[in-house]
Design a protein around this motif. Sequence first.
Motif, PDB file in Angstrom:
ATOM      1  N   ARG A   6      -1.555  18.085  10.231  1.00 17.55           N
ATOM      2  CA  ARG A   6      -2.925  18.431   9.846  1.00 17.55           C
ATOM      3  C   ARG A   6      -3.092  18.409   8.330  1.00 17.55           C
ATOM      4  NH1 ARG A   6      -5.160  23.694  12.135  1.00 17.55           N
ATOM      5  NH2 ARG A   6      -3.019  24.430  12.344  1.00 17.55           N
ATOM      6  N   ASN A   7      -2.075  18.860   7.606  1.00 20.69           N
ATOM      7  CA  ASN A   7      -2.122  18.824   6.148  1.00 20.69           C
ATOM      8  C   ASN A   7      -2.253  17.396   5.639  1.00 20.69           C
ATOM      9  OD1 ASN A   7      -2.172  21.336   4.941  1.00 20.69           O
ATOM     10  ND2 ASN A   7       0.021  21.646   5.110  1.00 20.69           N
ATOM     11  N   GLU A   8      -1.493  16.494   6.227  1.00 22.88           N
ATOM     12  CA  GLU A   8      -1.540  15.106   5.780  1.00 22.88           C
ATOM     13  C   GLU A   8      -2.902  14.481   6.056  1.00 22.88           C
ATOM     14  OE1 GLU A   8       1.629  12.617   7.013  1.00 22.88           O
ATOM     15  OE2 GLU A   8       3.174  13.811   6.016  1.00 22.88           O
ATOM     16  N   ARG A   9      -3.466  14.759   7.212  1.00 17.87           N
ATOM     17  CA  ARG A   9      -4.773  14.184   7.542  1.00 17.87           C
ATOM     18  C   ARG A   9      -5.861  14.723   6.631  1.00 17.87           C
ATOM     19  NH1 ARG A   9      -3.343  15.613  13.658  1.00 17.87           N
ATOM     20  NH2 ARG A   9      -2.018  13.804  14.148  1.00 17.87           N
ATOM     21  N   ALA A  10      -5.736  15.978   6.241  1.00 19.73           N
ATOM     22  CA  ALA A  10      -6.755  16.588   5.385  1.00 19.73           C
ATOM     23  C   ALA A  10      -6.586  16.198   3.925  1.00 19.73           C
ATOM     24  CB  ALA A  10      -6.693  18.107   5.512  1.00 19.73           C
ATOM     25  N   GLY A  11      -5.395  15.766   3.552  1.00 21.17           N
ATOM     26  CA  GLY A  11      -5.112  15.520   2.151  1.00 21.17           C
ATOM     27  C   GLY A  11      -5.369  14.118   1.672  1.00 21.17           C
TER      28      GLY A  11
ATOM     29  N   ASP B 121       0.814  -1.217   0.000  1.00 24.24           N
ATOM     30  CA  ASP B 121       0.000   0.000   0.000  1.00 24.24           C
ATOM     31  C   ASP B 121       0.850   1.271   0.000  1.00 24.24           C
ATOM     32  OD1 ASP B 121       1.027  -0.100   2.552  1.00 24.24           O
ATOM     33  OD2 ASP B 121      -0.913  -0.111   3.584  1.00 24.24           O
ATOM     34  N   GLY B 122       2.177   1.126   0.111  1.00 19.96           N
ATOM     35  CA  GLY B 122       3.053   2.291   0.078  1.00 19.96           C
ATOM     36  C   GLY B 122       2.975   3.166   1.305  1.00 19.96           C
ATOM     37  N   ARG B 123       2.437   2.640   2.409  1.00 21.94           N
ATOM     38  CA  ARG B 123       2.334   3.436   3.637  1.00 21.94           C
ATOM     39  C   ARG B 123       3.626   3.330   4.438  1.00 21.94           C
ATOM     40  NH1 ARG B 123      -2.502   5.269   5.304  1.00 21.94           N
ATOM     41  NH2 ARG B 123      -2.080   4.923   7.508  1.00 21.94           N
ATOM     42  N   ARG B 124       4.003   4.430   5.058  1.00 21.80           N
ATOM     43  CA  ARG B 124       5.255   4.489   5.803  1.00 21.80           C
ATOM     44  C   ARG B 124       5.111   3.785   7.148  1.00 21.80           C
ATOM     45  NH1 ARG B 124       9.441   7.421   4.593  1.00 21.80           N
ATOM     46  NH2 ARG B 124       8.231   8.756   3.188  1.00 21.80           N
ATOM     47  N   ARG B 125       6.115   2.968   7.471  1.00 18.05           N
ATOM     48  CA  ARG B 125       6.112   2.224   8.737  1.00 18.05           C
ATOM     49  C   ARG B 125       7.002   2.874   9.797  1.00 18.05           C
ATOM     50  NH1 ARG B 125       2.548   0.490   5.811  1.00 18.05           N
ATOM     51  NH2 ARG B 125       2.084  -1.717   5.448  1.00 18.05           N
ATOM     52  N   PHE B 126       7.757   3.908   9.417  1.00 21.95           N
ATOM     53  CA  PHE B 126       8.570   4.703  10.339  1.00 21.95           C
ATOM     54  C   PHE B 126       9.741   3.944  10.952  1.00 21.95           C
ATOM     55  CE2 PHE B 126       4.483   6.984  10.456  1.00 21.95           C
ATOM     56  CZ  PHE B 126       4.932   8.234  10.045  1.00 21.95           C
TER      57      PHE B 126
ATOM     58  N   GLN C 112      -3.240   9.210  15.449  1.00 21.82           N
ATOM     59  CA  GLN C 112      -2.284   9.004  16.525  1.00 21.82           C
ATOM     60  C   GLN C 112      -0.845   9.266  16.091  1.00 21.82           C
ATOM     61  OE1 GLN C 112      -3.718   8.427  19.439  1.00 21.82           O
ATOM     62  NE2 GLN C 112      -5.674   8.379  18.338  1.00 21.82           N
ATOM     63  N   ARG C 113      -0.643   9.544  14.824  1.00 16.99           N
ATOM     64  CA  ARG C 113       0.714   9.757  14.334  1.00 16.99           C
ATOM     65  C   ARG C 113       1.301  11.048  14.889  1.00 16.99           C
ATOM     66  NH1 ARG C 113       0.947   8.094   7.898  1.00 16.99           N
ATOM     67  NH2 ARG C 113       1.131   5.841   8.231  1.00 16.99           N
ATOM     68  N   THR C 114       2.567  10.975  15.240  1.00 18.11           N
ATOM     69  CA  THR C 114       3.271  12.164  15.733  1.00 18.11           C
ATOM     70  C   THR C 114       4.395  12.579  14.794  1.00 18.11           C
ATOM     71  OG1 THR C 114       4.756  10.772  17.057  1.00 18.11           O
ATOM     72  CG2 THR C 114       2.750  11.588  18.132  1.00 18.11           C
ATOM     73  N   ARG C 115       4.545  11.845  13.680  1.00 18.40           N
ATOM     74  CA  ARG C 115       5.572  12.163  12.691  1.00 18.40           C
ATOM     75  C   ARG C 115       4.942  12.194  11.307  1.00 18.40           C
ATOM     76  NH1 ARG C 115      10.050   7.690  13.929  1.00 18.40           N
ATOM     77  NH2 ARG C 115       8.175   6.487  14.422  1.00 18.40           N
ATOM     78  N   PRO C 116       5.336  13.144  10.472  1.00 16.84           N
ATOM     79  CA  PRO C 116       4.796  13.192   9.107  1.00 16.84           C
ATOM     80  C   PRO C 116       5.217  11.963   8.310  1.00 16.84           C
ATOM     81  CG  PRO C 116       5.848  15.271   9.700  1.00 16.84           C
ATOM     82  CD  PRO C 116       6.225  14.278  10.751  1.00 16.84           C
TER      83      PRO C 116
ATOM     84  N   LEU D 287       5.313  21.402  12.830  1.00 19.39           N
ATOM     85  CA  LEU D 287       5.004  19.974  12.911  1.00 19.39           C
ATOM     86  C   LEU D 287       3.495  19.754  12.960  1.00 19.39           C
ATOM     87  CD1 LEU D 287       5.914  17.046  13.202  1.00 19.39           C
ATOM     88  CD2 LEU D 287       6.073  17.419  15.677  1.00 19.39           C
ATOM     89  N   ASP D 288       2.803  20.552  13.747  1.00 19.22           N
ATOM     90  CA  ASP D 288       1.348  20.429  13.831  1.00 19.22           C
ATOM     91  C   ASP D 288       0.703  20.709  12.477  1.00 19.22           C
ATOM     92  OD1 ASP D 288      -1.231  20.302  15.436  1.00 19.22           O
ATOM     93  OD2 ASP D 288      -1.366  22.351  14.640  1.00 19.22           O
TER      94      ASP D 288
END
Length: 203
Positions: A127-132, A80-85, A141-145, A122-123
Motif C-alpha cells: 500500500r505504501n508503494e502504491r500511494a508513493g 525506466d528502472g522498474r523492477r521485473r522481479f 496486481q503486484r504481490t511483491r514489493p 506485506l500489505d
Amino acid sequence: MTCHEFERHCSGAPPPASRAQRRMLRNYDPARPLDYCATCHIGESGGMRFSPHRQRDEQGRIRDDACFFCHTIRPEIPPDGRRRFDPKLRVDTSDLCLNCHRPHWDLSPRGHVDRPVTPRILDWMLRNERAGRAARPADEQRTRPAVLPLGRQAVTCYTCHNPHYPGLFPPGSELGARATNPSDRAAALRADWIELCSQCHNR
C-alpha cells in the motif's frame, strides 16, 4: 574455497611440502606472489580492489564480471528502472551478501535478516508503494514489493541496501532508489533510515 584447494591435499599422493602448498592456494606461484593477488585485485582506478558493486568500467560500459558475482546471467538494465522481479540471483537470501560482508548492528533485538514478513507488513509495504508514486494498472496486481525487495518473502540485506552503484538505474526509480541523507546514502540505503522503518511498520 574460492582461494584454497582442499581436494588434492586430501586425496591421492600428498603434494610436496613447500610453504606455498601448505597454504593450499589455487594456482599460486611463490615466485610471483603479486600475480596471485591480481586474480581478484585487478588494476582498476589506481589499483583499487575489485568490487562487484562497481558495475560500469571507466568508459561507462557494463561490467559482466561484476554482474556475475551475484547474478547467474547479466540482467537487463530497464530504461525506466522498474523492477521485473526476475533478477536471476545466485542465492535469493542474505547469504548472497554475507559471503563478503559481515552482519551489522540491528535495531531489532530479534534481527531483521532473513526474517519472514507477516501478511500485515506485506500489505502495508504494498500500500505504501502504491500511494508513493503514480501507480500503473499493473501495480495493483503486484504481490511483491518493488522498492524494498524481499527474498522468499523475507527481509534480506538487499531489502534495505541497494547493491548497485548510483547512476546504473534512473534516480528515484524502483531499482535506483537511494537515501538522500549523506550518511544513509554512504551506507547504500534505499531510503533514509527513518523512512525505511515506516515503509514496513505502520506505527
